[in-house]
Design an enzyme around this catalytic site. Structure first.
Site, short mmCIF file in Angstrom:
data_model
loop_
_atom_site.label_atom_id
_atom_site.label_comp_id
_atom_site.label_asym_id
_atom_site.label_seq_id
_atom_site.Cartn_x
_atom_site.Cartn_y
_atom_site.Cartn_z
N ASN A 9 -9.81 -3.33 -8.41
CA ASN A 9 -10.24 -1.98 -8.01
C ASN A 9 -9.51 -0.99 -8.92
O ASN A 9 -8.32 -0.77 -8.78
CB ASN A 9 -9.85 -1.75 -6.54
CG ASN A 9 -10.13 -0.33 -6.10
OD1 ASN A 9 -10.82 0.43 -6.77
ND2 ASN A 9 -9.58 0.03 -4.94
N LYS A 11 -9.91 2.17 -9.19
CA LYS A 11 -9.69 3.50 -8.57
C LYS A 11 -10.05 4.62 -9.55
O LYS A 11 -10.95 4.46 -10.37
CB LYS A 11 -8.25 3.61 -8.06
CG LYS A 11 -7.85 2.40 -7.22
CD LYS A 11 -6.57 2.60 -6.47
CE LYS A 11 -6.19 1.31 -5.76
NZ LYS A 11 -5.07 1.44 -4.86
N HIS A 95 -12.28 1.11 1.81
CA HIS A 95 -10.92 1.04 1.26
C HIS A 95 -10.02 2.00 2.02
O HIS A 95 -10.44 3.10 2.41
CB HIS A 95 -10.94 1.39 -0.24
CG HIS A 95 -9.64 1.07 -0.90
ND1 HIS A 95 -8.57 1.93 -0.84
CD2 HIS A 95 -9.22 -0.03 -1.58
CE1 HIS A 95 -7.54 1.37 -1.47
NE2 HIS A 95 -7.92 0.19 -1.93
N GLU A 97 -7.84 4.02 1.12
CA GLU A 97 -7.74 5.38 0.55
C GLU A 97 -8.96 6.21 0.95
O GLU A 97 -8.85 7.42 1.17
CB GLU A 97 -7.59 5.28 -0.98
CG GLU A 97 -6.19 4.80 -1.35
CD GLU A 97 -6.11 4.02 -2.66
OE1 GLU A 97 -7.05 4.07 -3.47
OE2 GLU A 97 -5.09 3.34 -2.85
N GLU A 167 -6.34 -5.68 3.76
CA GLU A 167 -5.37 -4.94 2.95
C GLU A 167 -4.46 -4.13 3.86
O GLU A 167 -4.81 -3.01 4.26
CB GLU A 167 -6.11 -3.99 2.00
CG GLU A 167 -7.02 -4.68 1.03
CD GLU A 167 -7.22 -3.84 -0.22
OE1 GLU A 167 -6.87 -4.31 -1.30
OE2 GLU A 167 -7.69 -2.70 -0.10
N GLY A 173 -0.14 -0.43 -3.20
CA GLY A 173 0.48 0.45 -4.19
C GLY A 173 1.95 0.73 -3.92
O GLY A 173 2.55 1.61 -4.51
N SER A 213 -0.39 -5.02 -3.39
CA SER A 213 0.68 -5.34 -4.33
C SER A 213 0.69 -6.79 -4.79
O SER A 213 1.75 -7.40 -4.97
CB SER A 213 2.04 -4.95 -3.74
OG SER A 213 2.10 -3.55 -3.52
N GLY A 235 -3.25 -1.83 -8.78
CA GLY A 235 -2.43 -1.54 -9.95
C GLY A 235 -2.45 -2.63 -11.02
O GLY A 235 -2.63 -2.34 -12.22
C1 PEP Z 1 -5.93 -1.77 -3.53
O1 PEP Z 1 -5.95 -0.58 -3.75
O2 PEP Z 1 -6.93 -2.33 -3.05
C2 PEP Z 1 -4.70 -2.49 -3.81
C3 PEP Z 1 -4.55 -3.67 -3.28
O3 PEP Z 1 -3.79 -1.85 -4.61
P1 PEP Z 1 -2.41 -2.48 -5.18
O4 PEP Z 1 -2.76 -3.84 -5.70
O5 PEP Z 1 -2.00 -1.54 -6.24
O6 PEP Z 1 -1.47 -2.55 -4.03
#
Ligand code: PEP
Length: 251
Positions: A9, A11, A95, A97, A167, A173, A213, A235
């Site tokens: 993703n 973003k 998601h 966010e 998630e 993040g 993460s 990320g």
């Molecule tokens: C995400 O935004 O779906 C995600 C898992 O981000 P990160 O891997 O950066 O934690």
């Protein structure tokens, strides 16, 4: 059969030149046959170019969101027909966010799910508890409500178009990953819930990804858990080398 999937993703990162460069690097470095299917989700403005660049390869391009209406006066939004028109057949919905910053509720997500399914899109449906939910021992209830209110209304046939992405918000993040055991515990809970509510066939065929993460150094252990079918990566999906190491962590 559950599919193994690693999805990136991206973003609101990468302009068109950066998107093209990252895809080129992925295409040149990815193994010819990886165990996991690779999905990438660039921003809306770069989707069409990404579809063209990956044409004829095994990489699947997904959108990060879409509107629930077919069309109309929704300034700044993108419809399912627009995605289909550029051959984007997969969409990430729910998601954290989008839920946190854009007010997406379970009820709204249920509408988006219906619109996506009625156009035969594959949905990567995201959900997960916040830190306070986990600290208060409420995480199973929160996840169950997100699934019941946003997704469980769909027909049994439509489950073949759904990929789940658990998630935990506190792990996105933040560098704080759920332990492999915590991920497995929740994934087993979700699969059981589907088994009891929808049926064993659907439970055994639905892929459940973990996100939060995931990095090259923890992917392999998380992916080794029996109910973890892959990952949704934020990320670490922005660097081809890291992302492909994660993909290779899926055995
Ligand atoms: C995400 O935004 O779906 C995600 C898992 O981000 P990160 O891997 O950066 O934690």
């Amino acid at each position: 059969m559950r599919k193994k999937i690693v999805a990136g993703n991206w973003k609101m990162n990468n302009d068109s030149a950066q998107t093209e460069a990252l895809i080129s690097e992925l295409l040149s470095k990815k193994p010819e046959h990886s165990v996991a299917k690779i999905v990438i989700a660039p921003s809306f403005v770069n989707l069409q170019a990404a579809v063209q660049q990956t044409h004829g390869t095994s990489i699947i391009v997904a959108a990060q969101n879409m509107h629930q209406a077919e069309s109309g006066a929704y300034t700044g939004e993108t419809s399912v027909g627009m995605l289909k028109g550029i051959k984007v057949n997969t969409v990430i919905l729910g998601h954290s966010e989008r839920r946190a910053y854009f007010g997406e509720t379970n009820a709204l997500l249920a509408e988006k799910v219906n619109t996506a399914l009625s156009h035969n899109l594959t949905i990567i449906f995201c959900f997960g508890e916040e830190l306070a939910d986990r600290q208060g021992g409420n995480h199973f209830n929160v996840v169950e409500s997100q699934l019941r209110e946003g997704l469980f209304h769909i027909s049994r046939e439509n489950w073949s178009s759904v990929v789940l992405a658990y998630e935990p918000v506190w792990a996105i993040g933040t560098g704080e990953t759920a332990s492999p055991e915590q991920a497995q515990e929740m994934h087993a809970f979700i699969r059981n819930l589907i088994r009891n509510e929808i049926g064993a066939g659907v439970a055994d065929a639905t892929s459940i990804l973990y996100g939060g993460s995931v990095k090259p150094d923890n992917a392999r252990e998380i992916f080794s858990k029996p109910d973890v079918d892959g990952g949704l990566i934020g990320g670490a999906s922005l660097k081809a080398g890291d992302f492909l190491e994660i993909v290779n962590g899926m055995q």
